[in-house]
Design an enzyme around this catalytic site. Structure first.
Site, PDB file in Angstrom:
ATOM      1  N   ARG A 166     -14.188  13.237  16.044  1.00 35.06           N
ATOM      2  CA  ARG A 166     -14.762  11.957  15.661  1.00 35.06           C
ATOM      3  C   ARG A 166     -15.182  11.095  16.849  1.00 35.06           C
ATOM      4  O   ARG A 166     -16.278  10.538  16.866  1.00 35.06           O
ATOM      5  CB  ARG A 166     -13.756  11.158  14.829  1.00 35.06           C
ATOM      6  CG  ARG A 166     -13.513  11.745  13.459  1.00 35.06           C
ATOM      7  CD  ARG A 166     -12.412  10.997  12.734  1.00 35.06           C
ATOM      8  NE  ARG A 166     -12.244  11.557  11.386  1.00 35.06           N
ATOM      9  CZ  ARG A 166     -11.353  11.122  10.506  1.00 35.06           C
ATOM     10  NH1 ARG A 166     -10.555  10.119  10.811  1.00 35.06           N
ATOM     11  NH2 ARG A 166     -11.269  11.668   9.324  1.00 35.06           N
ATOM     12  N   LEU A 217      -2.450   9.061   5.300  1.00 39.33           N
ATOM     13  CA  LEU A 217      -1.696   9.027   4.047  1.00 39.33           C
ATOM     14  C   LEU A 217      -0.311   9.625   4.270  1.00 39.33           C
ATOM     15  O   LEU A 217       0.690   9.133   3.774  1.00 39.33           O
ATOM     16  CB  LEU A 217      -2.450   9.812   2.969  1.00 39.33           C
ATOM     17  CG  LEU A 217      -3.867   9.320   2.663  1.00 39.33           C
ATOM     18  CD1 LEU A 217      -4.524  10.180   1.596  1.00 39.33           C
ATOM     19  CD2 LEU A 217      -3.849   7.873   2.214  1.00 39.33           C
ATOM     20  N   ALA A 240       2.515   2.751   2.433  1.00 38.00           N
ATOM     21  CA  ALA A 240       3.775   2.605   3.170  1.00 38.00           C
ATOM     22  C   ALA A 240       4.686   1.594   2.468  1.00 38.00           C
ATOM     23  O   ALA A 240       5.835   1.893   2.144  1.00 38.00           O
ATOM     24  CB  ALA A 240       3.501   2.181   4.611  1.00 38.00           C
ATOM     25  N   GLY A 282       0.851  -1.187   0.000  1.00 37.72           N
ATOM     26  CA  GLY A 282       0.000   0.000   0.000  1.00 37.72           C
ATOM     27  C   GLY A 282       0.884   1.232   0.000  1.00 37.72           C
ATOM     28  O   GLY A 282       2.009   1.205  -0.492  1.00 37.72           O
ATOM     29  N   ARG A 290      -6.409   9.456  15.661  1.00 36.55           N
ATOM     30  CA  ARG A 290      -5.737  10.019  14.495  1.00 36.55           C
ATOM     31  C   ARG A 290      -6.542  11.182  13.919  1.00 36.55           C
ATOM     32  O   ARG A 290      -7.757  11.117  13.848  1.00 36.55           O
ATOM     33  CB  ARG A 290      -5.563   8.948  13.415  1.00 36.55           C
ATOM     34  CG  ARG A 290      -4.842   9.451  12.174  1.00 36.55           C
ATOM     35  CD  ARG A 290      -4.636   8.356  11.163  1.00 36.55           C
ATOM     36  NE  ARG A 290      -5.877   7.810  10.645  1.00 36.55           N
ATOM     37  CZ  ARG A 290      -6.672   8.436   9.780  1.00 36.55           C
ATOM     38  NH1 ARG A 290      -6.380   9.656   9.360  1.00 36.55           N
ATOM     39  NH2 ARG A 290      -7.773   7.855   9.346  1.00 36.55           N
TER      40      ARG A 290
END
Lengths: 248, 671
Positions: free
Chosen positions: B338, B470, B45, B43, B464
């Site tokens: 969130r 990303l 990373a 992906g 996060r």
């Protein structure tokens, strides 16, 4: 709803395959097509039969992994969606649904509905990149302004998910929409100019080598493309190829 | 003294990374050709790490379970990527990005790692643009930015609503260049089933070819795990169907400590579950909360009437609605972070006010926004005495321009028009901040074994921030790991090829084979999904948005019982030497079950509320913050790193104390 499914079953790439009939019952219209396939597979496992193998992963229409040919259409009857986003409300109680893999010489079947699309990867290896080292020491990102129009058009081309619906739906099994999208993305950006000549020549050569057919401007690919990649990209690729041929 | 050494360099925060790079050992280019590195997962990373390592000259062997690196689930990220470029001139800086990330993580991340992340963030944007990533631009041709939750500046770069896709395709293109040069040997449709240690060092992996079923041994001088997060431990999440913890869990069982498994991010704006057949959940960008108002009916009779279809949500007048976020958090309203928004939705649904058949949905209503925009437009367009219908039409056009693609996606899935009736949303598991413990070099507690991206734990603390995943994936892969790994590999220039015929490889392959044999010969009663769904239910009910001691203890016992039943009664059709998706799932679910138990144990041990981890016992008892999450810095400002000891419940806790020298710890308040 209750449905009859006619599904392509093939043990592996060497064994001959055939269509097999299955029945599923109590399918909710809110299910996605792949959730309906999950129901079938759970049913098969519980009766000791082998489940149907199919490719899928993100189930939100962006990874490009799912790839079924449903009732004669890549990704089924809805427009602008992949199979994982297709919902059962597109079907009626009592329907018979035919489910096949994406068929093309360059996409050999691996098992059941799973096909090998590594030919797409090999086309990208031939030139689907800009040769810049990932050192982080490039010029500042804003050093070269790019017109919004070009940037947006490059983005529209870059939105291709590499699912292969264009190939599966094309009577010639042509991959020109896929290749055209990549060539266009770089052709529209200044970063892509340096290698433009070699890129288009190498990618097209690899595309031919893989056994994809030619484009005869039917336009089915554009209609079946879940991301709405435009035929203009094929025209742009042809222009780039012509330019490249004259240059060398 | 803890066995954990974070290896954070000495010196002032801002100089650490530069000084470190100036003093590490390097491998000369000729020697790099003799060194192999395995990367598991391609992906953002893993893909970016493969590209840079190959460019530097190492021989890279990359592994992905999908048919191409372009399919990794990084592709599904919508919103954007943060970078401290300060192109908007709004006062952004490396320090501010660092500060926001540490604060957003509720002070549970490692300062030095986060500062480095902020420092390299600007390079990511330069790099991606050079690779031809088509970021959004303004009419002057320069890059555009948007703002994201929890911060005061505009530092988010984006490519429509497909930023993850474009960044992943950028990394994929950089990989393709190296694959073409023969510097990356790409193994698609391969799954790592174990890591192999020789003399205590990671020296290879056992992988299964998912087409032929063949078990393969692969050796290298170092192994990098970049296999993503473990949100699928909840069965339903926004992760891809194949996303799994297996690579991370296998290395945990071979000596890598697993850190903060209980830190999970639950995203408030997802499309609710519609039935038991549901296979995954779909996220809608949190930007919707800028204009949507969240509510449930005030009266239980209305809830029942709506569920039974006797009433529509639009039939309810303003005073029959409970805009619970605006009621509880007047200052931030619908824009609370969130974790707070998610817990508040759960609280209302647990109290019985959920508005769909499953009782797990709340309304996200755009009617006020449409009217507000419509009235504004009528003024701008100088339309006098505009009718209600006209105002609605004008307002709808504005909302469509802002969120059209999301509204369309919602309508495709739910078959309701969100311009006419409020959307239904419910929180869903989205990202896991916990992961394999790594030091400043991104090396795990096993020498030569590295872990990057979402799979590790280090940068996001207990929560996060949006558009930071990303950033971390690409920072680790492009710019951090390729430096730090050289320091380790400089000792390996004389080692030569690692043999795959050693007893360690033979033993590891034998274990893998035995486990696979067990699955296909067991012929039990239940499918793999049967167990995965049961695990998911336990996790969601007892280790989900809010947790308490009693529930967590029950979860541990229930998961243990489920594990025992799984190993007796699981049924896997087909054989080993063929493509067998059920067999792949069986191995992944077996690992999820073990992780689930450790997850519950970790949540039980952390007797405080922080970020995504809310312990019902740790709330403010009085004052303005009454009932809100209470962090306990005195006793819990540490990373929980777990050492495997046979059973998940027997795992031993090691604490890495977190020191904050450049930031003052504060309580978050949204009242």
């Amino acid at each position: 709803m209750n449905l009859t499914l006619k599904i392509w079953r093939q043990k592996d790439s060497k064994t001959k395959g055939q269509m097999v009939d299955y029945k599923v019952t109590d399918i909710s219209e809110h299910m996605s097509f792949l959730e309906m396939m999950d129901v079938l597979n759970e049913q098969l496992i519980n009766t000791g039969e082998e489940p149907v193998a199919f490719d899928h992963d993100c189930r939100e229409g962006i990874c490009g992994m799912c790839s079924m040919y449903i009732n004669g259409e890549a990704h089924g009857p809805d427009r602008g969606v992949t199979t994982c986003q297709l919902h059962m409300r597109m079907f009626k109680d009592g329907d018979t649904i035919t489910i096949e893999p994406f068929r093309a010489k360059a996409f050999p079947v691996i098992k059941d509905l799973v096909v090998d699309r590594s030919s797409f990867d090999r086309i990208q290896h031939a030139g689907g990149y800009i040769s810049v080292n990932t050192s982080g020491n490039t010029q500042d990102a804003n050093a070269t302004p790019i017109s919004k129009h070009d940037a947006d058009e490059a983005m529209d081309a870059a939105t291709c998910i590499g699912c292969g619906a264009c190939v599966a739906t094309c009577k010639n099994s042509s991959a020109m929409l896929f290749v055209g999208a990549k060539v266009s993305q770089y052709a529209l950006l200044p970063q892509g100019q340096v290698e433009a000549t070699d890129r288009v020549k190498n990618m097209v050569a690899q595309m031919d080598l893989e056994g994809f057919g030619n484009c005869s401007n039917t336009g089915a690919c554009e209609i079946e493309c879940p991301k709405g990649i435009s035929l203009e990209n094929i025209a742009r690729m042809n222009r780039e190829l012509l330019k490249a041929t004259f240059k060398s | 003294m803890s066995v954990l050494d974070s290896k954070v360099p000495k010196g002032p925060l801002k100089n650490k990374w530069t000084d470190y790079k100036n003093h590490i050992d390097l491998v000369n280019p000729a020697n790099k050709r003799n060194i192999d590195v395995i990367v598991v997962g391609t992906g953002l990373a893993g893909g970016s790490a493969c590209a840079t390592l190959a460019e530097l000259g190492y021989n890279v062997k990359a592994f992905a379970y999908q048919d191409s690196p372009r399919r990794a689930h990084s592709i599904a990220a919508q919103g954007g990527i943060n970078a401290a470029k300060n192109y908007q001139g709004d006062g952004d800086s490396t320090y501010r990005l660092f500060y926001d990330t540490v604060k957003g993580g509720d002070y549970r991340s490692r300062e030095a790692n986060v500062y480095r992340l902020a420092e390299v963030s600007a390079n990511i944007i330069d790099q991606c643009v050079a690779q031809g990533v088509p970021f959004a631009r303004d009419y002057g041709g320069l890059l555009d930015n948007r703002s994201f939750g929890g911060v005061l500046v505009s530092r988010t770069f984006y490519a429509k609503g497909q930023t993850g896709q474009q960044l992943l395709l950028g990394a994929y293109s950089a990989m393709n260049r190296q694959i073409a040069r023969g510097k990356i040997e790409m193994h698609n449709r391969h799954e790592m089933l174990d890591v192999v240690k020789v003399d205590g060092k990671a020296r290879g992996i056992i992988a299964r070819n998912l087409i032929t079923g063949e078990i393969e041994r692969h050796s290298a001088h170092a192994v990098v795990i970049a296999s993503g997060g473990y949100g699928n431990v909840f069965f339903l999440s926004t992760n891809a169907m194949g996303s799994n913890v297996s690579a991370g869990w296998k290395i945990h069982k071979k000596g890598a400590f697993f850190a903060n498994p209980c830190y999970t991010q639950i995203h408030p704006t997802c499309i609710p579950r519609s039935g038991d057949y549901q296979s995954k959940l779909t996220l809608m960008s949190e930007s919707l909360r800028n204009d949507g108002r969240i509510w449930v009916p005030k009266n239980m009779e209305d809830v029942m009437a709506i569920r039974e279809g006797r009433k529509k949500p639009t039939d309810l007048s303003e005073d029959e609605r409970d805009y619970y976020l605006e009621r509880r958090y007047p200052a931030f309203g619908n824009l609370v972070p969130r974790d707070v928004a998610s817990r508040a939705a759960k609280e209302r649904c647990d109290a019985g006010y959920g508005v769909n058949a499953t009782g797990e949905a709340v309304y996200l209503d755009f009617a006020s926004a449409i009217t507000r925009y419509g009235t504004e437009q009528a003024k701008i367009q100088n339309i006098k005495n505009a009718s209600e219908a006209k105002i609605y039409e004008l307002g709808q056009a504005i909302v469509e321009a802002k969120y059209g693609n999301l509204f369309q996606m919602y309508e495709k899935i739910v078959d309701e028009n969100p311009y006419e009736t409020p959307m239904m949303i419910y929180p869903a598991v989205h990202y896991t901040m916990g992961g394999v413990w790594v030091d400043y070099n991104l090396m795990t507690t096993v020498p030569g074994l590295y872990c990057i991206g979402e799979a590790n734990f280090s940068d996001h603390g207990a929560n996060r921030l949006g558009a930071s995943a990303l950033m971390q994936g690409l920072a680790d892969g492009y710019f951090v790991l390729p430096y730090t790994i050289g320091d380790y590999l400089s000792d390996d220039i004389r080692t030569g090829k690692i043999s795959t015929d050693s007893p360690e490889f033979i033993e590891a392959e034998k274990d893998v084979r035995e486990r696979l044999e067990f699955f296909v010969t067991n012929k039990g009663e239940h499918s793999v999904d049967y167990y995965h769904k049961k695990l998911g239910k336990i996790m969601w009910d007892k280790c989900g948005m809010s947790r308490n001691e009693k529930g967590l203890k029950e979860a541990m016992a229930e998961i243990k019982a489920l594990r025992e039943d799984f190993w007796k009664n699981v049924s896997v059709p087909g054989g080993i030497n063929e493509m067998n998706p059920e067999l792949e799932k069986a191995g992944r679910v077996a690992d999820f079950i073990e992780l689930g138990e450790l997850f519950a144990k970790d949540a039980l041990t952390r007797e405080e509320s922080c970020g995504g981890h809310f312990r019902e016992e740790s709330v403010e008892l009085d004052g303005e913050q009454k009932g809100e999450a209470k962090r306990n810095d005195k006793d819990f400002a540490f990373v929980s790193a777990w050492e495997y000891k046979g059973e998940p419940a027997d795992a031993v806790l090691h604490k890495e104390e977190l020191e904050f020298n450049d930031i003052e710890l504060k309580q978050r308040s949204y009242k």
